[in-house]
Design a protein around this motif. Structure first.
Motif, PDB file in Angstrom:
ATOM      1  N   GLY A 191      10.446   7.491   0.898  1.00 13.20           N
ATOM      2  CA  GLY A 191       9.121   7.215   1.432  1.00 13.20           C
ATOM      3  C   GLY A 191       8.750   5.742   1.409  1.00 13.20           C
ATOM      4  O   GLY A 191       7.579   5.395   1.452  1.00 13.20           O
ATOM      5  N   ARG A 192       9.738   4.862   1.399  1.00 13.90           N
ATOM      6  CA  ARG A 192       9.492   3.420   1.378  1.00 13.90           C
ATOM      7  C   ARG A 192       9.916   2.831   2.713  1.00 13.90           C
ATOM      8  O   ARG A 192      11.083   2.916   3.084  1.00 13.90           O
ATOM      9  CB  ARG A 192      10.273   2.767   0.251  1.00 13.90           C
ATOM     10  CG  ARG A 192       9.794   3.268  -1.082  1.00 13.90           C
ATOM     11  CD  ARG A 192      10.557   2.691  -2.193  1.00 13.90           C
ATOM     12  NE  ARG A 192      10.027   3.268  -3.424  1.00 13.90           N
ATOM     13  CZ  ARG A 192      10.501   3.004  -4.600  1.00 13.90           C
ATOM     14  NH1 ARG A 192      11.502   2.179  -4.724  1.00 13.90           N
ATOM     15  NH2 ARG A 192       9.969   3.569  -5.649  1.00 13.90           N
ATOM     16  N   ILE A 193       8.943   2.260   3.404  1.00 17.84           N
ATOM     17  CA  ILE A 193       9.238   1.679   4.711  1.00 17.84           C
ATOM     18  C   ILE A 193       9.005   0.177   4.671  1.00 17.84           C
ATOM     19  O   ILE A 193       8.117  -0.313   3.989  1.00 17.84           O
ATOM     20  CB  ILE A 193       8.402   2.339   5.835  1.00 17.84           C
ATOM     21  CG1 ILE A 193       6.902   2.213   5.580  1.00 17.84           C
ATOM     22  CG2 ILE A 193       8.810   3.796   6.012  1.00 17.84           C
ATOM     23  CD1 ILE A 193       6.031   2.699   6.722  1.00 17.84           C
ATOM     24  N   SER A 194       9.831  -0.536   5.386  1.00 15.39           N
ATOM     25  CA  SER A 194       9.748  -1.986   5.453  1.00 15.39           C
ATOM     26  C   SER A 194       8.468  -2.407   6.174  1.00 15.39           C
ATOM     27  O   SER A 194       8.058  -1.769   7.144  1.00 15.39           O
ATOM     28  CB  SER A 194      10.956  -2.520   6.208  1.00 15.39           C
ATOM     29  OG  SER A 194      10.763  -3.859   6.592  1.00 15.39           O
TER      30      SER A 194
ATOM     31  N   ALA B 138      13.469  -1.161   1.279  1.00 15.18           N
ATOM     32  CA  ALA B 138      13.123  -0.012   2.112  1.00 15.18           C
ATOM     33  C   ALA B 138      14.110   1.130   1.893  1.00 15.18           C
ATOM     34  O   ALA B 138      15.315   0.912   1.755  1.00 15.18           O
ATOM     35  CB  ALA B 138      13.110  -0.411   3.587  1.00 15.18           C
ATOM     36  N   ASP B 139      13.584   2.345   1.822  1.00 16.32           N
ATOM     37  CA  ASP B 139      14.394   3.550   1.620  1.00 16.32           C
ATOM     38  C   ASP B 139      13.573   4.726   2.150  1.00 16.32           C
ATOM     39  O   ASP B 139      12.729   5.269   1.446  1.00 16.32           O
ATOM     40  CB  ASP B 139      14.726   3.725   0.141  1.00 16.32           C
ATOM     41  CG  ASP B 139      15.605   4.930  -0.135  1.00 16.32           C
ATOM     42  OD1 ASP B 139      15.961   5.656   0.816  1.00 16.32           O
ATOM     43  OD2 ASP B 139      15.936   5.141  -1.311  1.00 16.32           O
TER      44      ASP B 139
ATOM     45  N   GLN C 233       2.591  13.165   4.957  1.00 15.12           N
ATOM     46  CA  GLN C 233       3.660  12.370   4.357  1.00 15.12           C
ATOM     47  C   GLN C 233       3.045  11.153   3.691  1.00 15.12           C
ATOM     48  O   GLN C 233       1.984  10.673   4.115  1.00 15.12           O
ATOM     49  CB  GLN C 233       4.688  11.931   5.389  1.00 15.12           C
ATOM     50  CG  GLN C 233       5.595  13.055   5.842  1.00 15.12           C
ATOM     51  CD  GLN C 233       6.704  12.551   6.735  1.00 15.12           C
ATOM     52  OE1 GLN C 233       6.449  11.944   7.769  1.00 15.12           O
ATOM     53  NE2 GLN C 233       7.941  12.817   6.344  1.00 15.12           N
ATOM     54  N   THR C 234       3.742  10.653   2.671  1.00 13.88           N
ATOM     55  CA  THR C 234       3.285   9.461   1.963  1.00 13.88           C
ATOM     56  C   THR C 234       4.342   8.379   2.102  1.00 13.88           C
ATOM     57  O   THR C 234       5.542   8.630   1.904  1.00 13.88           O
ATOM     58  CB  THR C 234       3.039   9.779   0.477  1.00 13.88           C
ATOM     59  OG1 THR C 234       2.056  10.810   0.394  1.00 13.88           O
ATOM     60  CG2 THR C 234       2.537   8.561  -0.267  1.00 13.88           C
ATOM     61  N   TYR C 235       3.889   7.180   2.455  1.00 15.03           N
ATOM     62  CA  TYR C 235       4.775   6.036   2.630  1.00 15.03           C
ATOM     63  C   TYR C 235       4.259   4.878   1.791  1.00 15.03           C
ATOM     64  O   TYR C 235       3.052   4.657   1.695  1.00 15.03           O
ATOM     65  CB  TYR C 235       4.804   5.580   4.095  1.00 15.03           C
ATOM     66  CG  TYR C 235       5.279   6.629   5.064  1.00 15.03           C
ATOM     67  CD1 TYR C 235       6.629   6.882   5.225  1.00 15.03           C
ATOM     68  CD2 TYR C 235       4.369   7.346   5.825  1.00 15.03           C
ATOM     69  CE1 TYR C 235       7.063   7.854   6.127  1.00 15.03           C
ATOM     70  CE2 TYR C 235       4.796   8.309   6.721  1.00 15.03           C
ATOM     71  CZ  TYR C 235       6.144   8.550   6.870  1.00 15.03           C
ATOM     72  OH  TYR C 235       6.568   9.508   7.752  1.00 15.03           O
ATOM     73  N   SER C 236       5.183   4.117   1.212  1.00 15.24           N
ATOM     74  CA  SER C 236       4.849   2.863   0.548  1.00 15.24           C
ATOM     75  C   SER C 236       5.393   1.751   1.422  1.00 15.24           C
ATOM     76  O   SER C 236       6.549   1.806   1.863  1.00 15.24           O
ATOM     77  CB  SER C 236       5.480   2.789  -0.843  1.00 15.24           C
ATOM     78  OG  SER C 236       4.924   3.762  -1.686  1.00 15.24           O
TER      79      SER C 236
ATOM     80  N   ALA D 199       0.836  -1.206   0.000  1.00 20.64           N
ATOM     81  CA  ALA D 199       0.000   0.000   0.000  1.00 20.64           C
ATOM     82  C   ALA D 199       0.867   1.251   0.000  1.00 20.64           C
ATOM     83  O   ALA D 199       1.946   1.285   0.582  1.00 20.64           O
ATOM     84  CB  ALA D 199      -0.911   0.011   1.223  1.00 20.64           C
ATOM     85  N   THR D 200       0.357   2.281  -0.661  1.00 19.00           N
ATOM     86  CA  THR D 200       0.951   3.607  -0.571  1.00 19.00           C
ATOM     87  C   THR D 200      -0.027   4.428   0.255  1.00 19.00           C
ATOM     88  O   THR D 200      -1.185   4.595  -0.134  1.00 19.00           O
ATOM     89  CB  THR D 200       1.171   4.217  -1.972  1.00 19.00           C
ATOM     90  OG1 THR D 200       2.072   3.356  -2.683  1.00 19.00           O
ATOM     91  CG2 THR D 200       1.771   5.600  -1.873  1.00 19.00           C
ATOM     92  N   VAL D 201       0.432   4.874   1.413  1.00 20.21           N
ATOM     93  CA  VAL D 201      -0.436   5.492   2.411  1.00 20.21           C
ATOM     94  C   VAL D 201      -0.045   6.948   2.623  1.00 20.21           C
ATOM     95  O   VAL D 201       1.122   7.244   2.884  1.00 20.21           O
ATOM     96  CB  VAL D 201      -0.334   4.739   3.760  1.00 20.21           C
ATOM     97  CG1 VAL D 201      -1.318   5.281   4.765  1.00 20.21           C
ATOM     98  CG2 VAL D 201      -0.517   3.247   3.576  1.00 20.21           C
TER      99      VAL D 201
END
Length: 186
Positions: free
Chosen positions: A143-146, A138-139, A128-131, A116-118
């Motif tokens: 905006g990419r979280i494990s 993860a990076d 903020q947007t996180y995937s 999901a992209t939240v």
């Protein structure tokens, strides 16, 4: 210490030596997006087909020059070969345990799951947007979280419109989930 008493594979990059951020929960699959899987396969192929043969060639040339004890090309080449072999073994284990999950197959779902992209609002202000991605992709800067990170674990199973409490080192913060989308993550 004499080289006779050192192990060739000393410092193996196995699960015990991984940083906490890269360790998978015991018995779990290595969930990964299709793009992340493709990147790991590409890295593995580049190591096997390009870099390793090039280093083997350098080591063979350096070995043919005679005395190996003070031959920098030989010593560095052997060290680099061990690093490459260690990385190849690591990638083999990760890819064997990989479970590719395509976020685009989730459809129109307002609940947060892997891929999901939240978009969230922190304490009713900053957005903020996180995937949510695999541990190997993860990076935070992008905006990419494990999926095993504390923030992702808080977000998973929540829905659009939910207000969550998240414990940070600075204290408890509120997270409002504004939007959940499932799209290809490159």
């Amino acid at each position: 210490m004499s080289k006779a008493f050192t192990r060739e594979d000393a410092g193996d990059e196995d699960e015990e030596n991984l940083s906490l951020a890269l360790k998978l929960p015991p018995g779990s699959k290595n969930y990964i997006t299709p793009a992340g899987y493709a990147r790991l396969v590409a890295e593995q192929e580049a190591l096997i087909k390009q870099e390793r043969p090039r280093i083997v060639e350098v080591v063979a040339w350096a070995a043919s020059n005679g005395d190996r004890s003070e031959n920098g090309d030989y010593l560095y080449g052997k060290k680099r070969l061990r690093e490459i072999d260690r990385r190849i073994r690591f990638l083999n284990k990760r890819l064997d345990n990989a479970q590719v999950v395509d976020p685009t197959l989730q459809g129109n779902n307002d609940q947060v799951f892997f891929g999901a992209t939240v978009t969230v609002s922190w304490d009713g202000g900053e957005e903020q947007t996180y995937s949510i991605v695999g541990v190997d992709e993860a990076d935070v800067a992008r905006g990419r979280i494990s999926w095993i990170s504390p923030l992702a674990r808080t977000l998973i199973k929540a829905r659009e419109g939910d207000c969550l409490r998240f414990q940070t080192p600075a204290g408890v913060r509120e997270i409002d989930i504004l939007e959940v989308v499932y799209q290809a993550i490159d």
